[in-house]
Design an enzyme around this catalytic site. Structure first.
Site, mmCIF file in Angstrom:
data_model
loop_
_atom_site.group_PDB
_atom_site.id
_atom_site.type_symbol
_atom_site.label_atom_id
_atom_site.label_comp_id
_atom_site.label_asym_id
_atom_site.label_seq_id
_atom_site.Cartn_x
_atom_site.Cartn_y
_atom_site.Cartn_z
ATOM 1 N N GLU A 101 0.720 -1.335 -0.100
ATOM 2 C CA GLU A 101 -0.019 0.007 -0.005
ATOM 3 C C GLU A 101 1.044 1.201 0.031
ATOM 4 O O GLU A 101 1.935 1.175 0.403
ATOM 5 C CB GLU A 101 -0.709 -0.011 1.422
ATOM 6 N N CYS A 114 3.284 8.265 1.822
ATOM 7 C CA CYS A 114 3.631 7.151 2.651
ATOM 8 C C CYS A 114 3.848 5.793 1.859
ATOM 9 O O CYS A 114 3.010 5.299 1.174
ATOM 10 C CB CYS A 114 2.573 6.954 3.785
ATOM 11 N N CYS A 121 5.527 -8.092 7.115
ATOM 12 C CA CYS A 121 6.461 -7.459 8.140
ATOM 13 C C CYS A 121 6.808 -8.703 8.964
ATOM 14 O O CYS A 121 5.705 -9.338 9.512
ATOM 15 C CB CYS A 121 6.265 -6.496 8.888
ATOM 16 N N CYS A 125 4.465 -6.471 15.607
ATOM 17 C CA CYS A 125 3.920 -5.498 16.516
ATOM 18 C C CYS A 125 2.666 -5.723 16.731
ATOM 19 O O CYS A 125 1.901 -5.838 15.605
ATOM 20 C CB CYS A 125 4.418 -4.077 16.032
ATOM 21 N N CYS A 128 -0.233 -3.676 14.849
ATOM 22 C CA CYS A 128 -0.195 -3.509 13.460
ATOM 23 C C CYS A 128 -0.865 -4.209 12.715
ATOM 24 O O CYS A 128 -0.671 -5.563 12.775
ATOM 25 C CB CYS A 128 1.567 -3.187 13.380
ATOM 26 N N GLY A 176 5.869 -2.470 6.437
ATOM 27 C CA GLY A 176 7.435 -3.218 6.534
ATOM 28 C C GLY A 176 8.181 -2.297 7.277
ATOM 29 O O GLY A 176 7.613 -1.037 7.636
ATOM 30 N N SER A 229 9.673 4.762 16.070
ATOM 31 C CA SER A 229 8.426 4.535 16.881
ATOM 32 C C SER A 229 8.734 4.216 18.131
ATOM 33 O O SER A 229 8.984 2.908 18.332
ATOM 34 C CB SER A 229 7.498 3.464 15.756
ATOM 35 N N LEU A 230 8.430 4.839 19.333
ATOM 36 C CA LEU A 230 8.884 4.421 20.355
ATOM 37 C C LEU A 230 7.542 3.667 21.095
ATOM 38 O O LEU A 230 7.511 2.615 21.475
ATOM 39 C CB LEU A 230 9.038 5.583 21.154
ATOM 40 N N HIS A 231 6.471 4.281 21.305
ATOM 41 C CA HIS A 231 5.200 3.711 21.743
ATOM 42 C C HIS A 231 5.272 3.477 23.011
ATOM 43 O O HIS A 231 4.059 3.032 23.451
ATOM 44 C CB HIS A 231 4.536 2.393 20.784
ATOM 45 N N ASN A 305 -5.785 4.777 14.822
ATOM 46 C CA ASN A 305 -6.796 4.638 13.789
ATOM 47 C C ASN A 305 -7.538 3.624 13.935
ATOM 48 O O ASN A 305 -7.233 2.457 13.989
ATOM 49 C CB ASN A 305 -5.980 4.699 12.537
ATOM 50 N N CYS A 348 -1.514 1.758 7.845
ATOM 51 C CA CYS A 348 -0.700 0.721 6.968
ATOM 52 C C CYS A 348 -1.156 -0.651 7.137
ATOM 53 O O CYS A 348 -1.252 -1.153 8.366
ATOM 54 C CB CYS A 348 0.875 0.744 7.070
#
Ligand code: SF4
Length: 365
Positions: A101, A114, A121, A125, A128, A176, A229-231, A305, A348
């Site tokens: 995508e 993007c 991947c 995570c 995701c 990815g 990307s820490l999160h 999202n 994504c």
């Protein structure tokens, strides 16, 4: 800026095509054509991309027909629009099966694309959609660049209202982990910066913390941006969201981010997707603020999202504001990013999940 490295093949799917060969090797596809024809084709591919060879008006018809079959390394399986036409999302299908995508977002002064760097991947995570598919394969440099050129060609045909008519910014935040496909991502950066002429500072590579790749990227000759990307700001929570954290824990990720800043002079940005009751607590804000201050990093807070199948829920608007305010009060820089494309499975992996009938969790890269 010239670079001596020329990574060209490393071709996991053994395919040829105008975007799949390196721009310097286009002659290989046109052995019987004079060199000015090759230059003309290169110009169509990298300077003024068109969706079909019909638009390559200075090439002879016979040559256009020859190029027709494999001009693009993928087929466009779906296009969706949202936000009054200022978000456009494509699902590209590769001839060997995988789908990827890309999402284009138009703003007043920029259009940001993007792009995906892998089909699927391997990093898994938990929040995701892409991670739920597992890993299919690395994308080739040409497949990465072709996403940009397709978006550019699409903008030429159908500009977005009140936005630039070309792609001004690129973020490697689609499907990815870019730094897990380092060779091909690096070659795609080279083609975009040195052949297409994109400003390196307008390109951002995102990672969930592939530490060796962060350090390699810092040593490259281009000043691309790095988004981490820490999160989560402590290892137990972070490992529960991002399994890679077991291999590269927070301390190592922060050291690599510091190395990137020291080496390139570019501050990293910290991406933080807010999940209700998971990482939107005062405690997490208190742990995150000093990390951001030490790195002089800007924090992008991303409201999750939502999808009906998501286990984690988005934080409430009040909680998002409170989290941001707490970071600001603690001396960190933070802004809340607007969500784009909610009506079109904007994160994504979601469109791919919907199309292939798989269960999609919200991606938050
Ligand atoms: S968030 Fe990024 S690294 Fe993690 S599974 Fe999704 S695509 Fe892979």
């Amino acid at each position: 800026m010239p670079t001596e490295l020329r990574i060209v093949s490393d071709d996991p799917v053994d395919r040829d095509g105008p975007y799949l060969v390196a721009p310097e090797e286009l002659e290989r596809l046109l052995p019987d054509e004079p060199s000015f024809r090759v230059d003309q084709l290169r110009e169509w591919l990298y300077d003024k991309p068109v969706t079909t060879t019909e638009g390559m008006v200075n090439l002879p018809v016979a040559l256009r027909e020859r190029l027709d079959d494999n001009l693009w390394p993928f087929e466009v399986e779906q296009v969706q629009e949202a936000d009054g036409g200022r978000t456009r999302k494509w699902l590209f299908r590769m001839p060997d099966g995988p789908a990827i995508e890309a999402v284009l977002m138009g703003y007043r002064t920029r259009t940001t694309l993007c792009i995906s760097s892998q089909a699927g991947c391997a990093l898994g995570c938990t929040f995701c959609a892409t991670g739920q598919f597992g890993f299919e394969r690395n994308l080739l440099a040409g497949e990465i660049v072709a996403q940009v050129q397709w978006a550019e060609a699409s903008l030429r045909n159908q500009p977005m209202r009140n936005s630039p008519d070309h792609v001004t910014n690129i973020v490697y935040m689609g499907m990815g982990e870019p730094l897990a496909n380092y060779r091909q991502v690096r070659e795609s950066l080279r083609r975009l910066i040195e052949v297409k002429g994109m400003g390196a500072r307008r390109i951002t590579v995102s990672t969930v913390g592939v530490v060796p790749g962060m350090r390699r990227l810092a040593d490259e000759p281009w000043q691309v941006g790095l988004a981490v990307s820490l999160h989560a700001a402590e290892d137990t929570l972070r490992s529960s969201l991002i399994p890679l954290n077991d291999r590269h824990p927070l301390e190592e990720v922060e050291e690599a981010a510091q190395y990137f800043f020291d080496t390139t002079g570019r501050r990293v940005s910290i991406e933080w997707t807010l999940m209700d009751g998971v990482n939107d607590t005062d405690e997490q804000a208190d742990l995150l603020a000093p990390v951001a201050r030490r790195l002089d990093a800007h924090i992008n807070l991303i409201p999750m999202n939502p999808t009906p199948l998501t286990e984690d829920r988005p934080s409430s608007d009040d909680r998002v504001e409170a989290f941001r305010d707490r970071l600001l009060a603690l001396g960190a820089n933070a802004t809340v990013r607007t969500i784009r494309g909610q009506s079109i499975d904007g994160a994504c992996g979601q469109l791919r999940a919907a199309t292939d009938g798989r269960t999609g969790l919200t991606s938050s890269r």
